[in-house]
Design a protein around this motif. Structure first.
Motif, PDB file in Angstrom:
ATOM      1  N   TYR A 197       0.827  -1.210   0.000  1.00  0.00           N
ATOM      2  CA  TYR A 197       0.000   0.000   0.000  1.00  0.00           C
ATOM      3  C   TYR A 197       0.861   1.259   0.000  1.00  0.00           C
ATOM      4  N   VAL A 198       0.402   2.237  -0.785  1.00  0.00           N
ATOM      5  CA  VAL A 198       1.154   3.489  -0.935  1.00  0.00           C
ATOM      6  C   VAL A 198       0.253   4.678  -0.623  1.00  0.00           C
ATOM      7  N   THR A 199       0.860   5.729  -0.082  1.00  0.00           N
ATOM      8  CA  THR A 199       0.142   6.964   0.225  1.00  0.00           C
ATOM      9  C   THR A 199       0.562   8.029  -0.780  1.00  0.00           C
ATOM     10  N   ILE A 200      -0.420   8.676  -1.381  1.00  0.00           N
ATOM     11  CA  ILE A 200      -0.176   9.613  -2.479  1.00  0.00           C
ATOM     12  C   ILE A 200      -0.854  10.948  -2.178  1.00  0.00           C
ATOM     13  N   THR A 201      -0.197  12.021  -2.530  1.00  0.00           N
ATOM     14  CA  THR A 201      -0.768  13.351  -2.376  1.00  0.00           C
ATOM     15  C   THR A 201      -0.407  14.200  -3.595  1.00  0.00           C
ATOM     16  N   SER A 202      -0.789  15.475  -3.575  1.00  0.00           N
ATOM     17  CA  SER A 202      -0.488  16.367  -4.694  1.00  0.00           C
ATOM     18  C   SER A 202      -0.364  17.796  -4.194  1.00  0.00           C
ATOM     19  N   PHE A 203       0.877  18.272  -4.103  1.00  0.00           N
ATOM     20  CA  PHE A 203       1.120  19.666  -3.735  1.00  0.00           C
ATOM     21  C   PHE A 203       2.185  20.246  -4.660  1.00  0.00           C
ATOM     22  N   LYS A 204       1.862  21.379  -5.242  1.00  0.00           N
ATOM     23  CA  LYS A 204       2.669  21.976  -6.305  1.00  0.00           C
ATOM     24  C   LYS A 204       4.048  22.434  -5.839  1.00  0.00           C
ATOM     25  N   ASP A 205       4.239  22.614  -4.522  1.00  0.00           N
ATOM     26  CA  ASP A 205       5.528  23.085  -4.037  1.00  0.00           C
ATOM     27  C   ASP A 205       6.539  21.953  -3.857  1.00  0.00           C
ATOM     28  N   GLN A 206       6.115  20.711  -4.135  1.00  0.00           N
ATOM     29  CA  GLN A 206       7.008  19.563  -4.030  1.00  0.00           C
ATOM     30  C   GLN A 206       7.270  18.990  -5.427  1.00  0.00           C
ATOM     31  N   PRO A 207       8.474  18.427  -5.656  1.00  0.00           N
ATOM     32  CA  PRO A 207       8.767  17.852  -6.978  1.00  0.00           C
ATOM     33  C   PRO A 207       7.803  16.714  -7.315  1.00  0.00           C
ATOM     34  N   ASP A 208       7.378  16.677  -8.573  1.00  0.00           N
ATOM     35  CA  ASP A 208       6.497  15.603  -9.021  1.00  0.00           C
ATOM     36  C   ASP A 208       7.223  14.257  -8.964  1.00  0.00           C
ATOM     37  N   TYR A 209       6.478  13.232  -8.572  1.00  0.00           N
ATOM     38  CA  TYR A 209       6.947  11.847  -8.531  1.00  0.00           C
ATOM     39  C   TYR A 209       8.114  11.655  -7.549  1.00  0.00           C
ATOM     40  N   ALA A 277     -26.566  24.757  -1.701  1.00  0.00           N
ATOM     41  CA  ALA A 277     -25.841  23.745  -2.473  1.00  0.00           C
ATOM     42  C   ALA A 277     -25.847  22.389  -1.796  1.00  0.00           C
ATOM     43  N   LEU A 278     -26.204  22.332  -0.525  1.00  0.00           N
ATOM     44  CA  LEU A 278     -26.305  21.049   0.161  1.00  0.00           C
ATOM     45  C   LEU A 278     -27.604  20.323  -0.192  1.00  0.00           C
ATOM     46  N   LYS A 279     -28.523  21.040  -0.823  1.00  0.00           N
ATOM     47  CA  LYS A 279     -29.814  20.449  -1.175  1.00  0.00           C
ATOM     48  C   LYS A 279     -30.051  20.358  -2.675  1.00  0.00           C
ATOM     49  N   SER A 280     -29.430  21.254  -3.425  1.00  0.00           N
ATOM     50  CA  SER A 280     -29.683  21.271  -4.855  1.00  0.00           C
ATOM     51  C   SER A 280     -28.413  21.607  -5.634  1.00  0.00           C
ATOM     52  N   ILE A 281     -28.388  21.238  -6.891  1.00  0.00           N
ATOM     53  CA  ILE A 281     -27.202  21.380  -7.735  1.00  0.00           C
ATOM     54  C   ILE A 281     -26.903  22.853  -7.996  1.00  0.00           C
ATOM     55  N   LYS A 282     -25.672  23.245  -7.754  1.00  0.00           N
ATOM     56  CA  LYS A 282     -25.192  24.586  -8.029  1.00  0.00           C
ATOM     57  C   LYS A 282     -23.875  24.502  -8.799  1.00  0.00           C
ATOM     58  N   PRO A 283     -23.567  25.513  -9.603  1.00  0.00           N
ATOM     59  CA  PRO A 283     -22.265  25.518 -10.287  1.00  0.00           C
ATOM     60  C   PRO A 283     -21.136  25.478  -9.254  1.00  0.00           C
ATOM     61  N   GLU A 284     -20.080  24.727  -9.575  1.00  0.00           N
ATOM     62  CA  GLU A 284     -18.978  24.592  -8.630  1.00  0.00           C
ATOM     63  C   GLU A 284     -17.708  25.288  -9.133  1.00  0.00           C
ATOM     64  N   LYS A 285     -16.829  25.550  -8.196  1.00  0.00           N
ATOM     65  CA  LYS A 285     -15.601  26.288  -8.468  1.00  0.00           C
ATOM     66  C   LYS A 285     -14.627  25.420  -9.269  1.00  0.00           C
ATOM     67  N   GLU A 286     -13.880  26.070 -10.152  1.00  0.00           N
ATOM     68  CA  GLU A 286     -12.811  25.380 -10.869  1.00  0.00           C
ATOM     69  C   GLU A 286     -11.591  25.305  -9.959  1.00  0.00           C
ATOM     70  N   ILE A 287     -11.050  24.104  -9.781  1.00  0.00           N
ATOM     71  CA  ILE A 287      -9.945  23.899  -8.845  1.00  0.00           C
ATOM     72  C   ILE A 287      -8.642  23.720  -9.628  1.00  0.00           C
ATOM     73  N   THR A 288      -7.651  24.525  -9.277  1.00  0.00           N
ATOM     74  CA  THR A 288      -6.331  24.445  -9.891  1.00  0.00           C
ATOM     75  C   THR A 288      -5.312  23.972  -8.850  1.00  0.00           C
ATOM     76  N   PRO A 289      -4.155  23.462  -9.290  1.00  0.00           N
ATOM     77  CA  PRO A 289      -3.103  23.095  -8.334  1.00  0.00           C
ATOM     78  C   PRO A 289      -2.663  24.277  -7.480  1.00  0.00           C
ATOM     79  N   GLU A 290      -2.691  25.473  -8.068  1.00  0.00           N
ATOM     80  CA  GLU A 290      -2.288  26.677  -7.331  1.00  0.00           C
ATOM     81  C   GLU A 290      -3.266  26.978  -6.204  1.00  0.00           C
TER      82      GLU A 290
END
Length: 370
Positions: A197-209, A277-290
């Protein structure tokens, strides 16, 4: 007047369309065991990882086994205590932990079923560790202060004695379904190998892979995390679920738009939609690595809660959500104890995931040298 009524009707229809109540349809589902409650404890890390392992056992052997969450809690507290004392209190001693703490315990101490080690006194049906943690914290602070002039030689024995009183002494041999096991032989029977088993995350301030130690309060054991680009992070989750593997999740649940009661977690584009938004569909925010990194570094995203992803669902507009098994029970909780977490929410608020190494897409596994 007629023109006004027609316009008003169109407006009502538009508002109705925009405020559609959620209707979910299953896309994929991995086998899982029943939702249970962690009670009044901060041991979500053990409950969620035990649930994850139960799904892994189902996948590997077809056996449904109710694992003891408290067995690994019992073995993890002495490790926490030693870290706290030897750092002279300059560390965190709390009920929290991470998925790799369970894996560390499993590798060293094996597994046992719930029927053998419940961590409850006779007659109790709910876990409550408030008194135990208060007693342990007071003891450890006393040892750190060294009123006798030096650290007591038997302080670890005293800590173990307290844990035995509140949780029960560890078991060395037991019978399960007519067979005799030790915790290690029981682990072998389940087919679980912690090294898989491996633990994986994603943070832009760390080198990829690369691997790094993630600085969050509950990482007392200095566990190492693989870092991947955000698109690879999400691709791993999808690939795992679509290929029959479940996913362990560490995530921030402090947002107003995370609701166990509603059974939904979303990130609306318009903050004024937070409640609706907890009860009905609403437009959601675009998420970037930044944005993800910014939210983590300014403490808007924190290491709050560990849960277990068992599937994917979609709403009537085709939006994707992850079916996330919680450990707060099913009473007064939506979706029978599961939270349907939107893709933007997971992108922004997930701290990390744990998966079987074979659940990592081949190209990503190659980049990680798995």
């Amino acid at each position: 007047m007629k023109k006004y009524l027609i316009s008003f009707g169109i407006l009502l229809a538009a508002n109705f369309t925009q405020a559609q109540e959620y209707k979910f349809e299953t896309v994929t589902d991995v086998e899982y065991t029943p939702v249970i409650s962690q009670g009044r404890t901060g041991t979500c890390w053990s409950f969620s990882t035990s649930s994850f392992l139960e799904s892994e056992i189902l996948r590997e052997t077809g056996k449904q086994i109710d694992l003891s969450e408290m067995y690994n809690v019992r073995h993890t507290y002495p490790v926490k205590a030693e870290n706290y004392v030897m750092r002279q209190g300059k560390a965190q001693f709390s009920e929290g932990g991470l998925a790799h703490d369970v894996m560390n315990s499993v590798a060293k101490n094996g597994l046992v079923p719930q029927s053998v080690y419940s961590g409850l006194d006779q007659g109790e049906d709910m876990h409550n560790h408030a008194e135990m943690v208060a007693v342990l914290t007071s003891m450890l602070n006393t040892y750190i202060d060294q009123p006798s002039g030096q650290l007591s030689a038997d302080w670890k024995d005293a800590v173990n004695a307290v844990l035995d009183v509140y949780l029960g002494a560890p078991v060395n041999e037991f019978t399960y379904e007519g067979k005799t096991y030790t915790p290690q032989s029981f682990l072998e029977m389940t087919g679980i190998d912690p090294k898989d088993y491996v633990t994986i995350t994603s943070f832009k301030d760390q080198p990829d892979y690369s691997q790094f130690i993630l600085n969050i309060p509950d990482n007392f054991s200095n566990g190492s995390f693989y870092n991947v680009p955000l698109e690879d992070f999400m691709a791993t989750i999808d690939y795992a679920l679509e290929d029959g593997y479940s996913v362990e999740l560490d995530v921030d649940v402090s947002e107003d738009t995370f609701s166990g009661k509603a059974g939904v977690a979303v990130i609306p584009a318009n903050p004024s939609d937070a409640k609706s938004a907890l009860k009905s569909i609403k437009p959601e925010k675009e998420i970037t690595p930044e944005l993800r990194l910014q939210e983590f570094q300014n403490y808007s995203t924190t290491d709050d809660h560990l849960m277990h992803i068992t599937g994917i669902v979609k709403d009537q507009k085709g939006n994707k959500y992850y079916k996330v098994k919680n450990s707060w029970g099913t009473s007064n909780h939506g979706n029978e104890g599961f939270v349907y977490m939107s893709e933007p929410y997971l992108k922004l608020k997930a701290i990390s995931i744990m998966v079987h190494k074979e659940a990592v897409p081949e190209n990503i596994a190659q980049n990680l040298s798995l």
